[in-house]
Design an enzyme around this catalytic site. Sequence first.
Site, PDB file in Angstrom:
ATOM      1  N   HIS A 118      -0.957  -5.771   1.669  1.00 37.01           N
ATOM      2  CA  HIS A 118      -2.108  -6.672   1.636  1.00 37.01           C
ATOM      3  C   HIS A 118      -1.742  -7.956   0.898  1.00 37.01           C
ATOM      4  O   HIS A 118      -1.045  -7.928  -0.118  1.00 37.01           O
ATOM      5  CB  HIS A 118      -3.295  -6.007   0.932  1.00 37.01           C
ATOM      6  CG  HIS A 118      -4.223  -5.313   1.865  1.00 37.01           C
ATOM      7  ND1 HIS A 118      -4.484  -3.958   1.793  1.00 37.01           N
ATOM      8  CD2 HIS A 118      -4.967  -5.781   2.911  1.00 37.01           C
ATOM      9  CE1 HIS A 118      -5.350  -3.627   2.740  1.00 37.01           C
ATOM     10  NE2 HIS A 118      -5.654  -4.713   3.434  1.00 37.01           N
ATOM     11  N   ARG A 151     -17.793  -1.400   6.825  1.00 37.29           N
ATOM     12  CA  ARG A 151     -18.961  -2.028   6.209  1.00 37.29           C
ATOM     13  C   ARG A 151     -19.542  -3.105   7.115  1.00 37.29           C
ATOM     14  O   ARG A 151     -20.741  -3.342   7.129  1.00 37.29           O
ATOM     15  CB  ARG A 151     -18.565  -2.627   4.854  1.00 37.29           C
ATOM     16  CG  ARG A 151     -19.698  -3.296   4.095  1.00 37.29           C
ATOM     17  CD  ARG A 151     -19.258  -3.722   2.704  1.00 37.29           C
ATOM     18  NE  ARG A 151     -18.091  -4.589   2.737  1.00 37.29           N
ATOM     19  CZ  ARG A 151     -18.147  -5.915   2.935  1.00 37.29           C
ATOM     20  NH1 ARG A 151     -19.308  -6.508   3.136  1.00 37.29           N
ATOM     21  NH2 ARG A 151     -17.039  -6.637   2.933  1.00 37.29           N
ATOM     22  N   GLU A 169       0.830  -1.200   0.000  1.00 40.89           N
ATOM     23  CA  GLU A 169       0.000   0.000   0.000  1.00 40.89           C
ATOM     24  C   GLU A 169       0.866   1.252   0.000  1.00 40.89           C
ATOM     25  O   GLU A 169       1.884   1.318   0.676  1.00 40.89           O
ATOM     26  CB  GLU A 169      -0.915   0.018   1.221  1.00 40.89           C
ATOM     27  CG  GLU A 169      -1.870  -1.160   1.311  1.00 40.89           C
ATOM     28  CD  GLU A 169      -2.939  -1.126   0.232  1.00 40.89           C
ATOM     29  OE1 GLU A 169      -3.121  -0.065  -0.389  1.00 40.89           O
ATOM     30  OE2 GLU A 169      -3.583  -2.165   0.012  1.00 40.89           O
ATOM     31  N   CYS A 199      -7.364  -2.601   8.586  1.00 34.27           N
ATOM     32  CA  CYS A 199      -6.049  -2.556   7.931  1.00 34.27           C
ATOM     33  C   CYS A 199      -5.593  -1.115   7.713  1.00 34.27           C
ATOM     34  O   CYS A 199      -4.463  -0.741   8.058  1.00 34.27           O
ATOM     35  CB  CYS A 199      -6.095  -3.290   6.594  1.00 34.27           C
ATOM     36  SG  CYS A 199      -6.188  -5.092   6.731  1.00 34.27           S
TER      37      CYS A 199
END
Length: 213
Positions: A165, A85, A75, A138
Amino acid sequence: MSGFEAFGGAASNPSGDVVERLAVSGHPGVELSTVVLPVAFGAAGERLRAVVDEVQPDVVIALGLAEGRSGITPERVAINLDDARVPDNDGAQPTDERIELHGPDGRFTTLPVKAIVDALQRADLPASVSLSAGTYVCNHVFYVLQRLSEQRKLQRRPMRSGFVHVPATPELAEGRIGMPSLSLDELERGIRIIIDTVVATPVDKRIRGGAIH
């Protein structure tokens, strides 16, 4: 190095599984400390901060699971936003909340992400630079980690850090048509390549690795 425990009803989390493998076997030429973090907004950041304060590492590579991605994706930026979510493992589900009230909107990795992708691809492992770590735990940990890196720099104790990831394993992808996966052996090989690349690359390569969308 950090990974995460299982979440969302899954039996395992490849990011934590790889970290536990490395904790047992170590890595040549590197003094390796590991931790498996809870998948919880509050507890994960606090646990990581405590370990960094205790170990005082030169480098921190944090790992997390990104089901649906086809390769290993370092990332590039963490954003100052929690927007879950689904609830975390403690039942928390923040919506449109800033991680740090007066913090910057984004914090960038200090790992050589383009060199990492280049090394992984040369080793025939699928990889690409990611420009979004999501808005779940994360990203939260990534943002907190880069804050710790900034603090260490001000204290003249530099610490390079960032987030990577990993995709699902075949076990997690079983029965989920079309979900890409890499075996745990492949993930371990990839993470070892990342460690070696970070050690050998103080300044990232200047190669194309952006995205159109």
